[in-house]
Write an enzyme that holds these catalytic residues in place. Structure first.
Site, PDB file in Angstrom:
ATOM      1  N   LYS C  45      28.977  -0.472  95.876  1.00  0.00           N
ATOM      2  CA  LYS C  45      29.289  -1.368  94.777  1.00  0.00           C
ATOM      3  C   LYS C  45      28.005  -1.731  94.049  1.00  0.00           C
ATOM      4  CE  LYS C  45      31.673  -5.349  93.290  1.00  0.00           C
ATOM      5  NZ  LYS C  45      31.872  -4.504  92.104  1.00  0.00           N
ATOM      6  N   ILE C  71      36.056  -6.882  87.127  1.00  0.00           N
ATOM      7  CA  ILE C  71      35.516  -7.623  88.259  1.00  0.00           C
ATOM      8  C   ILE C  71      34.278  -8.395  87.801  1.00  0.00           C
ATOM      9  CG2 ILE C  71      34.595  -7.414  90.619  1.00  0.00           C
ATOM     10  CD1 ILE C  71      37.518  -6.454  90.363  1.00  0.00           C
ATOM     11  N   CYS C 130      28.370  -0.757  81.822  1.00  0.00           N
ATOM     12  CA  CYS C 130      29.013  -2.029  82.075  1.00  0.00           C
ATOM     13  C   CYS C 130      29.056  -2.855  80.793  1.00  0.00           C
ATOM     14  CB  CYS C 130      28.249  -2.769  83.155  1.00  0.00           C
ATOM     15  SG  CYS C 130      29.177  -4.174  83.699  1.00  0.00           S
ATOM     16  N   ASN C 192      32.939   6.575  83.793  1.00  0.00           N
ATOM     17  CA  ASN C 192      33.290   5.201  84.081  1.00  0.00           C
ATOM     18  C   ASN C 192      34.635   4.914  83.400  1.00  0.00           C
ATOM     19  OD1 ASN C 192      33.081   2.439  84.855  1.00  0.00           O
ATOM     20  ND2 ASN C 192      30.858   2.609  84.753  1.00  0.00           N
TER      21      ASN C 192
END
Ligand code: FAD
Ligand code: FAD
Ligand code: FMN
Ligand code: FMN
Ligand code: FES
Ligand code: FES
Lengths: 305, 251, 305, 251
Positions: C45, C71, C130, C192
């Site tokens: 992670k 998350i 991200c 991703n």
């Protein structure tokens, strides 16, 4: 009675449901299943300057909750469409949206102005997201300034409202939307297909003859909803939403995200009656969630500040 | 006219390796379908329908028979269905084999693998017109063979297997010069087989039934086109076919 | 016996299967289901400079053949991970890949160099995709020059091979891949998640508290295959492929497209044994389609000219 | 320890509006599950499993009972399953209600809607320890009510419906001051109910069972976190919960 009407530039819709371009031909086949006058509008299959024969087959493949297609803009050419297809569709009490495509700005201009010759078409859907439409290697559909350029040319050539159909294959959908709004687009239509591929294990080759194809169907709905939601906050022109609609609940999700009307593509293949069934189911779904009309639900998924 | 119908499964039966015979009740389809037409079958959980040929029709019991090979997830799911359950289909789709008064009195049926089914309903129909038939049915290997007896009821039937484990060895073309005379052929099977046949029998009148991956199955999406000889155009297999004159299309 | 090994920079894998970052924590939970030594590698992670608490809940939603997650990089911080998680995973006979993230280039640098302190980690996976990692409003993951910049900094800071994890939310995946290759990336990891949204009808709000989330699972497989196939033709560094793998057939599809190894994310949630079941099924699938080894299949979906 | 198990459906029963009671055979789960734990249930065709509480366990018949409301596509599909069919689940998941020697002799069970099921197995277990129990079970309306008799077997049971069509009218909090005395409460139900209860009963020792959308269900994905009071951290509902001390988490 639930008010299903939707008013968009050039489109006075009795309900917000229309088949998406390329998934309904020019309506002839589906007219054998039901009376096309039940629809709000029809988005016709893409028209180009001349006849196009499209890609080699296989042209479609199934994917998890979706499908790939690479038809390649096969169509009889804009003149033939105006001559034989538009008059057929004009028999029905619906709005007609012509989807226009081309390989060059000149071709777009030609196709757009050809539709000035008929008064049966109510709006243009400008398909800038077709993968084989390039200029200098960059696609119209992924470069904001080129999208703006073709929008301007088409707006100038046409006397109809122009809905620009956006491609989801971009880093910044908001920039694309703002660019075409500034260039004069009367509305947006989103989303077109996501580019994808499937490899056939026995032949070790991409299934689709064109190698890549456009991914559509339920699988892409979250991407469509996200893009419409984001764009809605940055433009003042209406959005016709599409991408994976299968139920009246899905339609409401698109309205909440910010679409003023919706189009249904892939779902017609599994269920030729999907558009009419959704039109019938929509009033109950709207009232179940507390809405008085279609109009009432548009954009209500956004925080009201 | 094409309709969307729910059909109840009356019987299902594995008749050869990975090959399922399914009998379905449908008044409408049984009364309207002609040989060579197909059903566009819904398989729940799948985005696209599956095209499956109509292999037989019984107007008295109002049933139709389909035969399919379990290839991928759709046909496997279909194979798991039990009698009593319902199957939804669009049908009858496409145009079938022309069965007019011009049909010559001696014809040849050529089927390859899962292309055999539509020829059965064709053969049964032609038999009622007292047409003499020869059938050449090709399969990969012995355990794939089906419907030999059924075809024998109305035709002089030759079975060919690629590996020679049953009947003649080789491809269907291997026996074409060993059989009796005929004035027209009807063929359905894999593309390489059809290419070989249309080439070898280019002096004969012939009709072939084609396969292609389909979207709508009704002629609206342009997925299933095939180039035609004339003006460089295309025909739609789902609507203009799946049966074409051998000379009409470019394989 | 089928040769399942795969050699990539820093990674000497006994088989090409590894759980994808964020879908397997640090392995503890799944170690109760099976012996982690069966895996080729584990992608841990994401690690950030300091502890992160992540986003508000709900953080996940189901979509057709997929799911959304936001998350928000929740993790105990790189030092704690090196102290408590890496030693646990070092008990297993597997390669370890640390997924690193940050809000600034400085943070990336810090996290990357922190992993120099342990010899138990074999490679870094640089997560530039991200959504909350921005600089001047542009995401590292969508701008080739910024992606190159962060790659260079991390390469310099680290003594480990660096796999850059690409975002599919871009107009030009090839440009992204080439930029990070030139900047020194040892490999790529793709894809991703696609950014998506789902609106909850009863509450009229996006289900995910963060509004948008990342779409993963079978739904995105065609996009992953397409991007890997395209990138493979333009770079000379190996690709770790991921996005919707559920079966050994899917693994082969990724190998054919050009991946040298693959990661499995979302599928772990439905089936905690998915990685081991695929490892067991893979030899038969490879030989069914005529391959002698994993290596043998890599890139074989491309025309050999 | 968490395992992946196939369980055969023994019985299924609609016991209230849209509420299904399902009895499943599983040696492993029936022997290991404690009250408050849940199953992470696979529903074919769905990417994510569905968390469903264990409502009862019978160690003799090696069966467990779950109760679920048909909300969306997953629970609807589950509801269509027939006895004899198999259901796959991960379980027993999470930590249950603490049933140690510290349990006071008078306790209150508060259940709201589909939060009622885990309290049943808890009540049955506490009853064996001769704990005195009061149950307050809240439902939306009369046709939603279930398990009144079942709870009456071991507790002084009060039913509350929002619209007053059965039992007392209002929310469960409406009756909290009209019932007997107790030293600890156990609650499960919708978030607003739990928020009201923990506020109103903040002077009492209490345990609450929480719901959150889940990914893995085993603690690996960080989907189901809940903020805790200490150091601004989080706990995972699927692994550290779903039962928490009322003071332990910030609702
Ligand atoms: C007009 C016509 C008649 C047919 N008649 C029969 C028949 O009588 N019996 C029989 O067994 N098969 C027949 N087929 C082939 C049959 O449609 C495919 O075997 C079937 O669709 C495979 O589905 P699947 O889900 O098992 O395979 P998958 O490979 O999982 O299917 C994926 C997708 O590819 C399509 N597809 C795969 N193979 C074919 C194919 N050969 N032709 C067309 N689409 C394909 C599927 O429809 C689906 O959309 C016919 C095809 C056509 C076009
Ligand atoms: C620990 C725990 C125990 C539970 N026990 C029970 C029980 O005993 N009986 C019962 O009827 N329900 C219970 N629930 C709620 C149950 O999980 C949801 O009602 C169910 O997942 C809905 O699935 P669906 O496919 O019908 O709905 P959909 O809305 O179609 O589901 C879509 C997604 O959202 C998730 N989801 C939707 N609602 C909830 C919810 N309330 N909680 C968590 N995830 C949700 C689903 O799991 C799925 O991933 C419990 C939830 C948790 C977390
Ligand atoms: C077979 C097929 C053909 C299509 N042809 C066109 C087209 O000609 N012009 C166009 O703008 N979009 C075309 N599209 C895209 C659809 O109009 C629609 O934007 C997309 O499929 C997403 O909607 P859906 O998920 O409901 O199908 C086509 C889609 C499919 C599946
Ligand atoms: C719940 C969840 C958490 C994730 N967290 C991370 C992460 O921390 N870092 C990262 O690089 N990717 C993360 N991902 C992306 C996955 O590693 C993977 O790239 C993606 O999910 C596609 O693979 P899949 O379809 O097999 O899940 C996460 C995905 C999911 C579903
Ligand atoms: S399948 Fe759509 S035109 Fe034939
Ligand atoms: S659901 Fe994955 S950590 Fe709880």
């Amino acid at each position: 009675m639930m008010d299903l009407t939707a008013q968009l530039p050039g489109l006075n819709l009795k309900n917000p449901i229309m088949p998406a371009s390329g998934c309904f031909g020019f309506g002839r086949e589906y007219s054998e299943f039901y009376d096309l006058s039940k629809l709000g509008a029809i988005m016709m299959k893409a028209a180009t300057g001349e006849e196009r024969l499209g890609n080699k087959t296989p042209r479609v493949a199934e994917t998890p909750s979706g499908m790939l297609n690479a038809i390649g803009l096969q169509n009889p050419g804009v003149d033939k469409i105006i001559e034989t297809e538009v008059p057929f569709l004009a028999n029905y009490d619906i709005s007609l949206i012509a989807n226009i495509a081309g390989s060059t700005i000149k071709e777009y201009e030609k196709v757009a102005s050809a539709f000035n010759e008929t008064d049966k078409v109510h709006a243009l859907e400008l398909n800038i997201s077709c993968p084989n439409v390039k200029k200098g290697g960059i696609q119209f559909g992924t470069d904001p300034s080129m999208a703006a350029e073709v929008t301007k040319v088409v707006k100038k050539a046409s006397n109809l409202p122009v809905y620009v159909k956006l491609s989801p294959n971009v880093s910044d959908i908001i920039a694309m939307a703002k660019a075409v709004e500034e260039a004069g687009a009367d509305g947006l239509s989103m989303i077109n297909t996501l580019t994808g591929m499937q490899i056939h294990l026995p032949s070790k080759k991409p299934i689709i003859a064109n190698k890549t194809g456009g991914l559509s169907g339920a699988a892409i709905k979250p991407v469509a909803i996200r893009m419409i939601y984001e764009v809605k906050q940055h433009v003042n022109i209406p959005i016709i939403g599409m991408g994976g609609i299968n139920t009246a609940d899905d339609v409401l999700e698109f309205l909440l995200a910010g679409a003023s009307a919706v189009a249904i593509g892939t779902a017609n293949f599994r269920n030729p009656f999907i558009c009419t069934e959704i039109i019938e189911a929509l009033p109950e779904v709207l009232s179940k969630y507390g809405f008085q009309s279609v109009q009432d639900a548009v954009g209500k998924g956004h925080d009201i500040e | 006219m094409l309709k969307k119908v729910d059909m109840q499964i009356r019987k299902t039966n594995v008749i050869a390796l990975d090959t399922v015979e399914m009998v379905l009740k449908s008044t409408y389809i049984s009364q309207t379908a002609v040989p060579g037409q197909f059903l566009h079958v819904n398989v729940p959980g799948h985005t696209l329908r599956r095209p499956i040929s109509i292999a037989d029709v019984n107007r008295e019991t109002e049933t139709i028979t389909i035969l399919f090979k379990t290839i991928g997830s759709g046909t496997k799911k279909l194979a798991s269905y039990l009698p009593g359950m319902k199957v939804n289909a669009l049908g009858p789709c496409g145009k079938g084999f022309p069965i007019d008064n011009e049909v010559p009195s001696n014809v040849l049926l050529i089927g390859g693998g899962i292309g055999v089914p539509p020829l059965y309903y064709l053969g049964k129909t032609l038999a009622k017109k007292n047409i003499n038939m020869i059938s050449v049915l090709g399969f990969q290997t012995a355990i794939n063979v089906f419907y030999e007896n059924a075809f024998s009821q109305f035709s002089d039937t030759h079975i060919v297997t690629n590996d020679g484990t049953y009947g003649e060895a080789g491809f269907v073309t291997a026996v074409l010069d060993k059989i009796g005379d005929y004035d027209r052929y009807y063929a359905c099977g894999p593309l390489p087989m059809l290419q070989a046949i249309t080439k070898e029998l280019d002096h004969k009148s012939g009709y072939i039934s084609l396969e292609e991956r389909m979207g709508c199955g009704v002629g609206a999406c342009f997925a299933c086109v095939i180039p035609t000889d004339d003006h460089g155009g295309y025909k739609k297999i789902c609507r203009d076919g799946p049966v074409f004159k051998a000379q009409e299309v470019c394989l």
